[in-house]
Design a protein around this motif. Structure first.
Motif, PDB file in Angstrom:
ATOM      1  N   VAL A  10     -12.815  -2.830 -13.880  1.00 44.05           N
ATOM      2  CA  VAL A  10     -12.186  -2.364 -15.118  1.00 44.05           C
ATOM      3  C   VAL A  10     -10.680  -2.221 -14.892  1.00 44.05           C
ATOM      4  O   VAL A  10     -10.233  -2.019 -13.762  1.00 44.05           O
ATOM      5  N   PRO A  11      -9.868  -2.312 -15.950  1.00 43.14           N
ATOM      6  CA  PRO A  11      -8.406  -2.303 -15.796  1.00 43.14           C
ATOM      7  C   PRO A  11      -7.842  -1.081 -15.058  1.00 43.14           C
ATOM      8  O   PRO A  11      -6.876  -1.208 -14.323  1.00 43.14           O
ATOM      9  N   GLN A  12      -8.423   0.085 -15.224  1.00 47.55           N
ATOM     10  CA  GLN A  12      -7.926   1.282 -14.535  1.00 47.55           C
ATOM     11  C   GLN A  12      -8.894   1.725 -13.436  1.00 47.55           C
ATOM     12  O   GLN A  12      -9.068   2.916 -13.195  1.00 47.55           O
ATOM     13  N   SER A  13      -9.491   0.763 -12.760  1.00 46.45           N
ATOM     14  CA  SER A  13     -10.460   1.049 -11.708  1.00 46.45           C
ATOM     15  C   SER A  13      -9.895   2.018 -10.676  1.00 46.45           C
ATOM     16  O   SER A  13      -8.733   1.910 -10.261  1.00 46.45           O
ATOM     17  N   GLN A  14     -10.739   2.952 -10.245  1.00 44.51           N
ATOM     18  CA  GLN A  14     -10.319   3.874  -9.192  1.00 44.51           C
ATOM     19  C   GLN A  14     -10.090   3.147  -7.864  1.00 44.51           C
ATOM     20  O   GLN A  14      -9.400   3.658  -6.998  1.00 44.51           O
ATOM     21  N   HIS A  15     -10.610   1.934  -7.726  1.00 43.24           N
ATOM     22  CA  HIS A  15     -10.362   1.127  -6.528  1.00 43.24           C
ATOM     23  C   HIS A  15      -8.865   0.813  -6.394  1.00 43.24           C
ATOM     24  O   HIS A  15      -8.360   0.689  -5.279  1.00 43.24           O
ATOM     25  N   LEU A  16      -8.172   0.677  -7.500  1.00 40.79           N
ATOM     26  CA  LEU A  16      -6.741   0.360  -7.471  1.00 40.79           C
ATOM     27  C   LEU A  16      -5.912   1.480  -6.840  1.00 40.79           C
ATOM     28  O   LEU A  16      -4.815   1.236  -6.349  1.00 40.79           O
ATOM     29  N   TYR A  17      -6.431   2.679  -6.876  1.00 43.14           N
ATOM     30  CA  TYR A  17      -5.696   3.850  -6.402  1.00 43.14           C
ATOM     31  C   TYR A  17      -6.221   4.379  -5.066  1.00 43.14           C
ATOM     32  O   TYR A  17      -5.744   5.398  -4.580  1.00 43.14           O
ATOM     33  N   GLY A  18      -7.223   3.709  -4.494  1.00 44.40           N
ATOM     34  CA  GLY A  18      -7.789   4.143  -3.231  1.00 44.40           C
ATOM     35  C   GLY A  18      -8.795   5.266  -3.373  1.00 44.40           C
ATOM     36  O   GLY A  18      -9.178   5.891  -2.395  1.00 44.40           O
ATOM     37  N   MET A  19      -9.231   5.543  -4.592  1.00 42.38           N
ATOM     38  CA  MET A  19     -10.138   6.658  -4.860  1.00 42.38           C
ATOM     39  C   MET A  19     -11.608   6.266  -4.834  1.00 42.38           C
ATOM     40  O   MET A  19     -12.469   7.128  -4.980  1.00 42.38           O
ATOM     41  N   ALA A  20     -11.928   4.968  -4.693  1.00 50.10           N
ATOM     42  CA  ALA A  20     -13.318   4.516  -4.798  1.00 50.10           C
ATOM     43  C   ALA A  20     -13.668   3.523  -3.702  1.00 50.10           C
ATOM     44  O   ALA A  20     -12.808   2.829  -3.168  1.00 50.10           O
ATOM     45  N   ALA A  21     -14.962   3.487  -3.415  1.00 54.36           N
ATOM     46  CA  ALA A  21     -15.493   2.509  -2.465  1.00 54.36           C
ATOM     47  C   ALA A  21     -16.874   2.078  -2.934  1.00 54.36           C
ATOM     48  O   ALA A  21     -17.601   2.854  -3.544  1.00 54.36           O
ATOM     49  N   ASP A  22     -17.206   0.833  -2.664  1.00 56.50           N
ATOM     50  CA  ASP A  22     -18.560   0.336  -2.843  1.00 56.50           C
ATOM     51  C   ASP A  22     -19.176   0.341  -1.454  1.00 56.50           C
ATOM     52  O   ASP A  22     -18.579  -0.184  -0.508  1.00 56.50           O
ATOM     53  N   ILE A  23     -20.348   0.960  -1.335  1.00 56.73           N
ATOM     54  CA  ILE A  23     -20.928   1.169  -0.008  1.00 56.73           C
ATOM     55  C   ILE A  23     -22.378   0.703   0.057  1.00 56.73           C
ATOM     56  O   ILE A  23     -23.061   0.623  -0.973  1.00 56.73           O
ATOM     57  N   GLN A  24     -22.823   0.424   1.267  1.00 56.82           N
ATOM     58  CA  GLN A  24     -24.212   0.096   1.557  1.00 56.82           C
ATOM     59  C   GLN A  24     -24.622   0.837   2.828  1.00 56.82           C
ATOM     60  O   GLN A  24     -23.824   0.940   3.762  1.00 56.82           O
ATOM     61  N   PRO A  25     -25.853   1.337   2.873  1.00 51.56           N
ATOM     62  CA  PRO A  25     -26.340   1.910   4.125  1.00 51.56           C
ATOM     63  C   PRO A  25     -26.726   0.784   5.077  1.00 51.56           C
ATOM     64  O   PRO A  25     -27.000  -0.338   4.663  1.00 51.56           O
ATOM     65  N   ILE A  26     -26.736   1.098   6.363  1.00 47.83           N
ATOM     66  CA  ILE A  26     -27.188   0.128   7.361  1.00 47.83           C
ATOM     67  C   ILE A  26     -28.386   0.736   8.079  1.00 47.83           C
ATOM     68  O   ILE A  26     -28.243   1.778   8.711  1.00 47.83           O
ATOM     69  N   VAL A  84       0.859  -1.184   0.000  1.00 44.09           N
ATOM     70  CA  VAL A  84       0.000   0.000   0.000  1.00 44.09           C
ATOM     71  C   VAL A  84       0.898   1.238   0.000  1.00 44.09           C
ATOM     72  O   VAL A  84       1.822   1.343   0.804  1.00 44.09           O
ATOM     73  N   THR A  85       0.610   2.164  -0.904  1.00 41.18           N
ATOM     74  CA  THR A  85       1.443   3.359  -1.006  1.00 41.18           C
ATOM     75  C   THR A  85       0.841   4.516  -0.209  1.00 41.18           C
ATOM     76  O   THR A  85      -0.351   4.510   0.122  1.00 41.18           O
ATOM     77  N   PHE A  86       1.670   5.502   0.047  1.00 39.16           N
ATOM     78  CA  PHE A  86       1.195   6.713   0.717  1.00 39.16           C
ATOM     79  C   PHE A  86       0.099   7.377  -0.109  1.00 39.16           C
ATOM     80  O   PHE A  86      -0.895   7.854   0.448  1.00 39.16           O
ATOM     81  N   ASP A  87       0.259   7.418  -1.439  1.00 39.77           N
ATOM     82  CA  ASP A  87      -0.751   8.037  -2.303  1.00 39.77           C
ATOM     83  C   ASP A  87      -2.098   7.322  -2.195  1.00 39.77           C
ATOM     84  O   ASP A  87      -3.150   7.965  -2.206  1.00 39.77           O
ATOM     85  N   GLN A  88      -2.086   5.996  -2.099  1.00 37.38           N
ATOM     86  CA  GLN A  88      -3.330   5.245  -1.947  1.00 37.38           C
ATOM     87  C   GLN A  88      -3.989   5.573  -0.603  1.00 37.38           C
ATOM     88  O   GLN A  88      -5.205   5.775  -0.546  1.00 37.38           O
ATOM     89  N   LEU A  89      -3.193   5.633   0.453  1.00 35.73           N
ATOM     90  CA  LEU A  89      -3.743   5.981   1.768  1.00 35.73           C
ATOM     91  C   LEU A  89      -4.302   7.401   1.771  1.00 35.73           C
ATOM     92  O   LEU A  89      -5.368   7.650   2.345  1.00 35.73           O
TER      93      LEU A  89
END
Length: 134
Positions: free
Chosen positions: A50-66, A5-10
């Protein structure tokens, strides 16, 4: 840092939480479950990302409400679209009920970012200030 995990991802994850997730939580009062955040390349391939998913860079999340009710999804959607975000996608895996499986949300910390939303239930896309029916 965790292995690989890189500093940029964090920093990107922190930006996502600080600018999108926590403000949505504060505005709605609804707890948010993150079902997918930062992904390794292998995990991204395994989940069909997708190959350049924002998840790879720490920029995205899949979320659900509770709890994950349609009303709570709508409240989160409205809170996020009224704030800062890059992408917001209503992932509708339960087509007969209209309740999404999750919301995909991303944040990119640079000026001039375009906002993109896609509501699979309504087949409506919003890109750079224009709505399009798909």
């Amino acid at each position: 840092l965790a292995a690989g995990v890189t500093f940029d991802q964090l920093q990107a994850l922190k930006d996502l939480v600080d600018n999108v997730l926590q403000p949505a939580r504060d505005k709605t009062g609804i707890p948010i479950r993150v079902t997918s955040g930062l992904r390794s390349m292998a995990k991204n391939v395994a989940t069909g990302g997708v190959p350049q998913s924002q998840h790879l860079y720490g920029m995205a999340a899949d979320i659900q409400p509770i709890p994950a009710t349609k009303d709570n999804y709508k409240k989160l959607w409205d809170a996020i679209t009224s704030g800062q975000y890059d992408q917001l996608i209503w992932e509708n895996a339960k087509a007969f009920t209209g309740t999404p499986s999750h919301l995909h949300v991303s944040y990119v910390a640079f000026p001039g970012q375009g906002k993109y939303t896609f509501n699979r239930m309504k087949k409506l896309e919003y890109l750079n200030g224009k709505y399009n029916y798909i």
